[in-house]
Enzyme design. Structure first.
Site, PDB file in Angstrom:
ATOM      1  N   ASP A  92       0.854  -1.180   0.000  1.00 11.24           N
ATOM      2  CA  ASP A  92       0.000   0.000   0.000  1.00 11.24           C
ATOM      3  C   ASP A  92       0.895   1.236   0.000  1.00 11.24           C
ATOM      4  OD1 ASP A  92       0.908   0.325   2.573  1.00 11.24           O
ATOM      5  OD2 ASP A  92      -0.970  -0.209   3.533  1.00 11.24           O
ATOM      6  N   ASP A 271      -7.459  -7.403   1.894  1.00  6.79           N
ATOM      7  CA  ASP A 271      -6.429  -7.527   2.924  1.00  6.79           C
ATOM      8  C   ASP A 271      -7.017  -6.993   4.220  1.00  6.79           C
ATOM      9  OD1 ASP A 271      -4.896  -4.813   3.984  1.00  6.79           O
ATOM     10  OD2 ASP A 271      -5.953  -4.509   2.098  1.00  6.79           O
TER      11      ASP A 271
END
Length: 376
Positions: A92, A271
């Protein structure tokens, strides 16, 4: 990266597909265990590979930037080599961590100035240097730098933030054209849809993100405190716009029920820290509901942790033994619970895939939601 759709469920928007990168195939729908600091907390790479067996895991740009720092990762040859992981990794962009530091950061058009949660030192993230950092980390899939809005969030702020996220996206794309790959494999870039819980903003943002033509797309700014119904409503709006022939990633989600409901809406990738974080606190997810292993009722229950579980810990240890480990504060208890929960999450998305391929996902999903909505 390539994405091939294998099947669609006839009674929902659920899809089964395959993502192919230079580090191998990812069967979707997929759950990505979170390896924030170059490790999935409490789990050895051997257990991760042989027992939980994910096609891809997630690393965190903000945390890896601070520790071990980018020069160490570059000297190691990238995150894959540093942590001895030869499968796929997604990083990310650090946008969510910057959001979580609301008391210690300032957001401007140029980027975000923030104070390290470790030593109080100041740092700046911009769309450009976040792309540079992710080039150095070397994940297979890297994310755009965005602003994650809080919940609740007023409409005007959400709109301004969304447009800034779009401008930052353009800067990310420009930077990626200037900075080549650092290692001997390619990287794929996903932009992120924002817009808080406003349908018109979500639709507008999804249209902008889709126009970029990236190889995959993500949905951010959800699972930040909004009711599940709001999350599903925003996911549905966005999935109606995002291209069908590209993978869709819903960031930071969520409970097993959240995952199944969002698969039904057309999401391919997930996730969340929940399996390991809740596991460390004694909550076990199973196909028949959740278990608080700290409860006294398990004190003399010598049945396996989960007879249906896919990992070795599920049948090697009893509920009574696991409760004992938690009651005396042994770290082994937290490790066992984490391995079990991750194994369950991977089992869940793989079962979902099987039922999508079989054409009966919708009915199976409804049954699973009823079962998992119980506390044992």
């Amino acid at each position: 990266m390539q994405f091939n759709l294998a099947a669609k469920d006839p009674h929902s928007k659920a899809r089964a597909g395959t993502i192919t990168t230079d580090h191998g195939q990812i069967q979707t729908p997929i759950f990505m265990p979170v390896g924030t600091l170059a490790t999935v907390k409490g789990v050895h790479q051997r257990e991760l590979t042989e027992e939980i067996d994910p096609d891809i895991i997630l690393g965190n740009t903000y945390h890896l930037y601070l520790r071990p720092q980018i020069d160490i990762l570059e000297k190691a040859g990238g995150l894959h080599k540093f942590m001895n992981w030869d499968r796929n990794i997604l990083t990310d962009s650090g946008g969510y961590q910057v959001y979580s530091l609301s008391a210690n950061r300032k957001i401007k058009e140029e980027g975000v100035k923030f104070k390290s949660h470790i030593d109080g030192s100041y740092h700046v993230f911009t769309p450009e240097n976040v792309m540079d950092i992710q080039r150095s980390i070397g994940a297979d899939i890297i994310m755009a730098f965005d602003e994650c809005t809080p919940y609740p969030c007023d409409y005007d702020y959400a709109k301004r933030s969304m447009h800034m996220t779009h401008r930052w996206l353009d800067r990310c794309l420009n930077r990626l054209e200037e900075v080549p790959y650092k290692y001997d494999y390619s990287q794929t870039f996903f932009p992120i849809v924002q817009g808080s819980t406003y349908k018109d903003l979500r639709k507008q943002s999804a249209e902008y993100i889709a126009s970029v033509g990236a190889e995959g797309n993500a949905i951010g700014g959800l699972s930040v405190g909004e009711p599940a119904e709001e999350m599903y409503a925003m996911t549905e709006v966005v999935c109606e716009v995002l291209p069908e022939d590209k993978p869709r990633y819903l960031m930071g989600v969520g409970t097993p029920i959240n995952i199944l409901e969002n698969i039904a809406l057309g999401i391919d990738m997930f996730d969340c820290v929940m399996p390991t974080r809740n596991g460390r606190n004694g909550m076990l997810f199973t196909a028949h509901g959740t278990i608080n292993i700290k409860n006294k009722k398990w004190e003399d229950d010598f049945s396996p942790i989960d007879e249906m579980g896919i990992t070795w810990v599920d049948t090697a240890y009893s509920k009574a033994y696991l409760r004992h480990l938690f009651s005396v504060g042994e770290m082994l208890g937290r490790q066992i619970a984490s391995i079990h929960n991750l194994g369950f999450y991977l089992w869940l998305v793989r079962e979902a895939r099987k039922h999508i391929l079989a054409g009966d996902f919708a009915s199976w999903k409804d049954q699973m939601v009823r079962q998992m909505n119980q506390r044992l």
